[in-house]
Design an enzyme around this catalytic site. Structure first.
Site, PDB file in Angstrom:
ATOM      1  CE  LYS A 138       8.493   1.295 -13.223  1.00 46.24           C
ATOM      2  NZ  LYS A 138       7.371   0.850 -14.074  1.00 46.24           N
ATOM      3  NE  ARG A 150       9.859   1.851 -17.432  1.00 37.11           N
ATOM      4  CZ  ARG A 150      11.102   1.816 -16.959  1.00 37.11           C
ATOM      5  NH1 ARG A 150      11.960   2.787 -17.254  1.00 37.11           N
ATOM      6  NH2 ARG A 150      11.476   0.831 -16.172  1.00 37.11           N
ATOM      7  N   GLY A 195      -0.636  -4.724 -10.260  1.00 36.81           N
ATOM      8  CA  GLY A 195      -2.023  -4.365 -10.546  1.00 36.81           C
ATOM      9  C   GLY A 195      -2.109  -3.098 -11.359  1.00 36.81           C
ATOM     10  CG  MET A 229      -1.606  -0.238 -18.262  1.00 34.14           C
ATOM     11  SD  MET A 229      -1.649   1.088 -19.447  1.00 34.14           S
ATOM     12  CE  MET A 229       0.092   1.325 -19.734  1.00 34.14           C
ATOM     13  NE  ARG A 253      11.709  -2.516  -7.236  1.00 36.02           N
ATOM     14  CZ  ARG A 253      10.659  -3.124  -7.731  1.00 36.02           C
ATOM     15  NH1 ARG A 253       9.516  -2.487  -7.841  1.00 36.02           N
ATOM     16  NH2 ARG A 253      10.732  -4.368  -8.133  1.00 36.02           N
ATOM     17  CG  HIS A 292       3.507 -12.068 -11.009  1.00 25.86           C
ATOM     18  ND1 HIS A 292       2.567 -12.833 -10.345  1.00 25.86           N
ATOM     19  CD2 HIS A 292       3.059 -10.797 -10.969  1.00 25.86           C
ATOM     20  CE1 HIS A 292       1.575 -12.049  -9.957  1.00 25.86           C
ATOM     21  NE2 HIS A 292       1.845 -10.809 -10.322  1.00 25.86           N
ATOM     22  NE  ARG A 329      -9.953  -9.541  27.655  1.00 26.50           N
ATOM     23  CZ  ARG A 329      -8.885  -9.427  26.873  1.00 26.50           C
ATOM     24  NH1 ARG A 329      -7.842 -10.221  27.059  1.00 26.50           N
ATOM     25  NH2 ARG A 329      -8.859  -8.534  25.903  1.00 26.50           N
ATOM     26  NE  ARG A 382     -11.817  -6.465  31.835  1.00 26.48           N
ATOM     27  CZ  ARG A 382     -11.999  -6.669  30.536  1.00 26.48           C
ATOM     28  NH1 ARG A 382     -11.888  -5.656  29.694  1.00 26.48           N
ATOM     29  NH2 ARG A 382     -12.253  -7.871  30.087  1.00 26.48           N
ATOM     30  CD  GLU A 416     -13.821  -0.369  28.923  1.00 33.42           C
ATOM     31  OE1 GLU A 416     -13.540  -1.151  28.012  1.00 33.42           O
ATOM     32  OE2 GLU A 416     -13.997  -0.746  30.092  1.00 33.42           O
ATOM     33  CB  SER A 444      -5.645   0.751  31.326  1.00 32.57           C
ATOM     34  OG  SER A 444      -5.307  -0.059  30.229  1.00 32.57           O
ATOM     35  N   GLY A 500      -8.954   1.425  27.016  1.00 29.29           N
ATOM     36  CA  GLY A 500      -9.480   0.194  26.441  1.00 29.29           C
ATOM     37  C   GLY A 500      -9.927   0.515  25.032  1.00 29.29           C
ATOM     38  CB  CYS A 549      -5.202  -2.949  28.130  1.00 30.55           C
ATOM     39  SG  CYS A 549      -6.844  -2.362  28.544  1.00 30.55           S
ATOM     40  CE1 TYR A 558      -0.115  -0.664  30.518  1.00 31.97           C
ATOM     41  CE2 TYR A 558       0.533   1.050  32.066  1.00 31.97           C
ATOM     42  CZ  TYR A 558      -0.377   0.099  31.641  1.00 31.97           C
ATOM     43  OH  TYR A 558      -1.555  -0.075  32.317  1.00 31.97           O
TER      44      TYR A 558
HETATM   45  P1  ADP Z   1       7.532  -2.696 -14.084  1.00 37.57           P
HETATM   46  O1  ADP Z   1       6.920  -1.609 -13.292  1.00 37.57           O
HETATM   47  O2  ADP Z   1       6.676  -3.886 -14.207  1.00 37.57           O
HETATM   48  O3  ADP Z   1       8.931  -2.987 -13.608  1.00 37.57           O
HETATM   49  P2  ADP Z   1       8.732  -1.295 -16.282  1.00 37.57           P
HETATM   50  O4  ADP Z   1       8.172   0.019 -16.638  1.00 37.57           O
HETATM   51  O5  ADP Z   1       9.976  -1.265 -15.513  1.00 37.57           O
HETATM   52  O6  ADP Z   1       7.618  -2.149 -15.566  1.00 37.57           O
HETATM   53  O7  ADP Z   1       8.930  -1.993 -17.683  1.00 37.57           O
HETATM   54  C1  ADP Z   1       8.687  -3.301 -18.034  1.00 37.57           C
HETATM   55  C2  ADP Z   1       9.886  -3.879 -18.763  1.00 37.57           C
HETATM   56  O8  ADP Z   1      10.229  -3.081 -19.882  1.00 37.57           O
HETATM   57  C3  ADP Z   1      11.108  -3.898 -17.896  1.00 37.57           C
HETATM   58  O9  ADP Z   1      11.834  -5.054 -18.182  1.00 37.57           O
HETATM   59  C4  ADP Z   1      11.861  -2.689 -18.316  1.00 37.57           C
HETATM   60  O10 ADP Z   1      13.225  -2.800 -18.049  1.00 37.57           O
HETATM   61  C5  ADP Z   1      11.549  -2.616 -19.787  1.00 37.57           C
HETATM   62  N1  ADP Z   1      11.591  -1.252 -20.305  1.00 37.57           N
HETATM   63  C6  ADP Z   1      10.886  -0.201 -19.867  1.00 37.57           C
HETATM   64  N2  ADP Z   1      11.200   0.913 -20.539  1.00 37.57           N
HETATM   65  C7  ADP Z   1      12.131   0.566 -21.447  1.00 37.57           C
HETATM   66  C8  ADP Z   1      12.860   1.287 -22.446  1.00 37.57           C
HETATM   67  N3  ADP Z   1      12.691   2.584 -22.618  1.00 37.57           N
HETATM   68  N4  ADP Z   1      13.734   0.598 -23.189  1.00 37.57           N
HETATM   69  C9  ADP Z   1      13.911  -0.724 -22.995  1.00 37.57           C
HETATM   70  N5  ADP Z   1      13.269  -1.453 -22.103  1.00 37.57           N
HETATM   71  C10 ADP Z   1      12.378  -0.825 -21.328  1.00 37.57           C
HETATM   72 MG    MG Z   2      10.499  -2.452 -13.978  1.00 38.63          MG
HETATM   73 MG    MG Z   3     -13.870  -3.140  27.482  1.00 42.32          MG
END
Ligand code: ADP
Ligand code: MG
Ligand code: MG
Length: 886
Positions: A22, A91, A100, A102, A335, A451, A573, A628, A756, A775, A777, A843, A863
């Site tokens: 990001k 962020r 997963g 924050m 991205r 999501h 085999r 083999r 092997e 070969s 193994g 193999c 190979y």
């Molecule tokens: P994620 O990694 O889940 O995409 P983001 O960091 O991109 O999380 O942010 C979560 C949401 O908050 C996104 O919709 C993002 O566009 C928005 N957001 C993040 N930073 C800002 C900011 N400075 N102003 C307005 N919206 C923001």
């Molecule tokens: Mg985002």
């Molecule tokens: Mg073997």
């Protein structure tokens, strides 16, 4: 300590490891002159330092002070300034995007004072209180670890009190009251006040991002995706722009082309008067991006122009987050976008046709794992189907299973070996376990960017979302649709390509890509995906140096493998040639206590095995077939000891004479081994049981001779398993040569060995004297190098090892380069030192694993050999391995 904080203007897209994806892309957009709100990125180095020492590095605070000051200067307002506060978002963002981690905290910097300043300054008190309640809510949930429902419930109650279901009906007073409720909840749940000092808010949020690297969900995801555990995450501090200032503002997400088909066009969703995740959270109905043109033509045109710039710059599909603040467009993220496997192939070849990339680069952008996904079966179009509804096909595939409503139920069912479809109104990061366990995911809300959709596509899991006709009641465990009610446990089928949902289980048929490999669907028959796959795999075939063989024991497998592109058999085999009806002869062989009985038993087996080889060599006519000689310990061909002991005991109890069974039991007891993997097997069997290897060699040689007489071109190669000393190989080689001479016909059949055992790799220079080929193994080599008995360790403790980061992926799945790989390298170098032209292959199952294939290319094998179905993957990855490094 290196520099720990980078202004957005100081980074670029190639600094992903340091700034996270990001951060690196925010920097890239900033330097492209696109409208990105100013900010800075705290490096992943800082996170790693924090995680290893447990404390924020001392220099960090100073560097942050410095960058906050620069930001304040640029924005003309200060953090905490009561009349016009600078607000920022905090962020997370690792090198690899990762659910997963924050979640983002928006509006950091607001407090009881400055909320009034913001209200006054914006002339919009509703907006100010909305921003503040969001801050307390997000901070409570993600930084303080409170249950998000506490806040959701309070919002729900406020809406109910107001008699509305729309969040926009809550006015400034309602929102101000909510802030009070939220702050009280923070106090009740944490025993602390919501922090009023902006810098404290920021520091706590930064530490929470660092900590989230080791959250359970992040660890689980990394394991699933084989992401190293020690990368750490960067943190982005970004000045706020506001999509919640009114109907002339809003927030959206977009793709530069369709992420599921790769077609160019306008794809995305937009939500007016909203902030951040609102657009994907399903709080209100979004509008398709194309409608932004009517709502705000200037912002729409700007966005289209910027999207074209980004595609041109990244030369690939990009996904984008943006916000419109009172008619001004701001870019918040981009991205190179995630895509389905099918889109990956189609986008790659479209970009060749558009002249954006060349074929080599296109090949570099598709992966073996994606090709493997395209080979999964589809629902049969002609099967009887009971269509319940049609929604959004968010991640392709055909999945059937029992309805479950919770992640826990999905996990439990999967543990019982049952197939399930996880059905939710919408998913959130806590559902990750269930999504992994399920065959597919069905949600009643959210679109292609929800999501569920994003995570499922990332995992290659079938997903249908936005099935709004379904009334999903998780609490009751029912889905109501059109007057009928489905309950947990009922079978449904979902089609992630068409978005169709069916009641019951639907028959599946081979995918078009498999039909193409089978030769039943021509590459120019009009299927665009097949055409793309064809182009890229042919190019891979042209550029790859590695040969691709298959592991096949029967003529049927061999024939399919040939269709899939096998250039020979790397491992046939012969174990199955001792099973079935032939068991009786094998028993006689084992029980024989004199040469005559043994010779009779072997003589019974020989013609049967010759016929097997005839078929196999015929199917692979003109291509090498590495056979083999028998490898497993003999007791594997006898009944189990327990079973026999019971039989014998029962017979004795009845006063009968157990006879044959008693003799068998005695043999089984004699052959019983504490550790059969390391016992009497492989070459050791051949040396100990007279005539056994000779019988197999005679069967091979006579089969080949017979085929030659018929004008065919059989190319058998004889391979001796489990050699650890060159003397073993010399002895067997002498015997093989003697038999070949007896059979006559002047056949040149190469004699080689498997490498092997670690010792074999280390003394490969000696072994090469007696071998025409090696070969590797790598299955047994992994077992013997690590001292792992695969059957025992995988179930017993591998998950713990993966969790603890001892390895990122099982060494049985992907070659352990440092250990087992070093032995392979040694075997290659020493073997070729003795015989420069020594033919080398692999193999083990690693022969079909993408990362391992790249390794085998690097060490110079000739190979790889893998199961028939993995061949396309091996061809593609062998081609990718041969591409020039970027
Ligand atoms: P994620 O990694 O889940 O995409 P983001 O960091 O991109 O999380 O942010 C979560 C949401 O908050 C996104 O919709 C993002 O566009 C928005 N957001 C993040 N930073 C800002 C900011 N400075 N102003 C307005 N919206 C923001
Ligand atoms: Mg985002
Ligand atoms: Mg073997």
């Amino acid at each position: 300590m290196p520099k720990l904080v980078y202004d957005f203007a100081e980074g670029n897209k190639d600094l992903k490891q340091l700034l996270g994806g990001k951060g690196a892309n925010l920097a890239e957009m900033t330097n492209l002159g696109l409208p990105v709100p100013p900010g800075f990125t705290i490096t992943a180095d800082a996170c790693r330092a924090y995680l290893s020492t447990g404390a924020v590095p001392a220099e960090l605070a100073d560097e942050i002070d410095h960058h906050v000051a620069l930001l304040e200067q640029k924005m003309g307002k200060k953090l905490g300034q009561a009349d016009d506060p600078l607000l920022v978002s905090v962020r997370s963002g690792a090198a690899v995007s990762m659910p997963g981690m924050m979640e983002t905290v928006l509006n950091v910097g607001l407090n009881d004072d400055s909320v009034n300043g913001l209200a006054h300054q914006s002339g919009n008190p509703r907006f100010a209180w909305d921003a503040y309640r969001r801050l307390v809510q997000m901070f409570g949930k993600t930084v303080l670890g409170m249950d998000g429902e506490v806040f959701e419930d309070a919002i729900e109650a406020a809406k109910q009190a107001k008699g509305t279901r729309n969040d926009l009906d809550l006015d400034a007073d309602d929102l101000q009251r909510l802030v009070g409720t939220f702050k009280q909840a923070v106090h009740d749940h944490t025993g602390r006040e919501f922090p009023q000092d902006p810098r404290t808010q920021m520091d706590l949020a930064i530490e929470a991002v660092f900590d989230s690297w080791n959250a359970d969900r992040a660890i689980l995801y990394r394991r699933q995706e084989r992401i190293p555990a020690d990368l750490g995450t960067a943190v982005n501090i970004c000045s706020m722009v506001f999509g919640n200032l009114g109907m002339d503002s809003g927030t959206g997400v977009a793709f530069t082309r369709d992420p599921s088909s790769g077609q160019p066009g306008v794809y995305g969703d937009y939500l007016q008067n909203a902030q951040g995740e609102d657009v994907v959270a399903g709080i209100r109905n979004t509008v398709p991006l194309a409608e932004l043109e009517q709502l705000d033509k200037t912002s729409y045109d700007d966005l289209m122009r910027i999207m074209a710039t980004l595609e041109g710059h990244y030369r690939d599909l990009c996904d984008i987050e943006f916000t419109v603040e009172r008619g001004k467009l701001w870019m918040l993220q981009t991205r190179v976008g995630k895509r389905t496997a099918a889109a990956a192939f189609r986008i790659a070849t479209s970009l060749i046709d558009e002249g954006v990339i060349d074929t080599g680069e296109a090949l570099g952008r598709v992966k073996g794992a994606q090709l493997a996904q395209l080979m999964f079966p589809r629902f049969d179009a002609d099967a009887d189907k009971d269509l319940i509804t049609k929604a959004i096909g968010a991640s392709p595939g055909a999945a059937s299973g029992q309805v479950v409503f919770t992640s826990a139920a999905a996990v439990e069912a999967a543990e019982r070996g049952e197939k399930v479809i996880l059905v939710r109104r919408e998913t959130n990061p806590d559902d990750l376990h269930g999504m992994i366990a399920a065959q597919g995911i069905l949600t009643s809300r959210g679109g292609k960017t929800s999501h569920a959709a994003v995570v499922a596509r990332g995992m290659g899991k079938t997903c249908v979302c936005g099935a709004e006709d379904l009334d999903v009641n998780v609490a009751k465990g029912t889905i109501a649709v059109d007057g009928t009610v489905l309950e947990a446990g009922e079978l449904i089928s979902i089609d992630g390509t068409t978005g169709e949902v069916f009641r019951g289980e639907v028959q599946v048929v081979p995918s078009p890509v498999v039909q193409y490999f089978e030769g039943t669907l021509a590459p120019d028959a009009g299927d665009e995906l097949v055409a793309s796959v064809h182009r890229l795999i042919k190019y891979a075939d042209d550029v790859r140096r590695l040969g691709v063989r298959t592991n096949a024991d029967t003529a049927d497998d061999a024939a399919r493998a040939r269709r899939f592109g096998a250039e020979g058999i790397g491992l046939c085999r012969t174990e199955h040639m001792f099973l079935g009806e032939r068991r009786e002869s094998v028993e006689r062989l084992i029980l024989a206590d004199n040469d005559a009985d043994r010779d009779t038993a072997l003589a019974e087996l020989e013609p049967l095995q010759r016929d097997d080889f005839l078929e196999l060599l015929d199917a692979m006519d003109g291509l090498p077939v590495t056979i083999r000689l028998i490898d497993p310990p003999l007791h594997e061909f006898l009944p189990s000891m327990e079973e026999l002991a019971v039989k014998v005991a029962v017979a004795r109890e009845r006063g009968e004479e157990p006879g044959h069974d008693a003799a068998l039991l005695a043999a089984v007891e004699r052959l019983h081994e504490q550790n059969p993997m390391l016992g009497l097997r492989g070459v050791r069997l051949g040396l100990v049981i007279p005539g056994l290897f000779a019988m197999q060699v005679r069967a091979i040689a006579t089969a080949a001779l017979e085929l030659r007489r018929r004008g065919r071109d059989p190319r058998p190669e004889i391979m001796i398993p489990l050699v650890g000393a060159v003397q073993e190989l010399h002895l067997v080689r002498d015997e093989v040569e003697r038999v070949l001479a007896e059979v006559g016909g002047g056949q040149e059949i190469p004699i080689g060995t498997m490498i092997e055992l670690p010792r074999a790799a280390v003394i490969a220079d000696q072994i090469a004297e007696a071998a025409d080929f090696f070969s590797f193994g790598t299955n047994d080599l992994t077992q013997t190098t690590w001292g792992f008995s695969r059957d025992d360790v995988e179930g017993a403790f591998f998950s713990r090892y993966l969790e603890k980061g001892i390895f990122a992926v099982s060494p049985f799945e992907s070659i352990d380069r440092e250990g087992v790989g070093a032995l392979v390298r040694t075997g290659v170098d020493r073997g070729r030192a003795t015989k420069p032209g020594l033919k080398l292959g692999v193999c083990g199952e690693h022969g079909g694993d993408p990362d391992s294939i790249h390794f085998f290319h690097e060490v110079g094998l000739d190979y790889v050999s893998c199961s028939p179905f993995r061949l396309p993957v091996a061809r593609l990855e062998a081609g990718r391995a041969a591409l020039p490094a970027e």
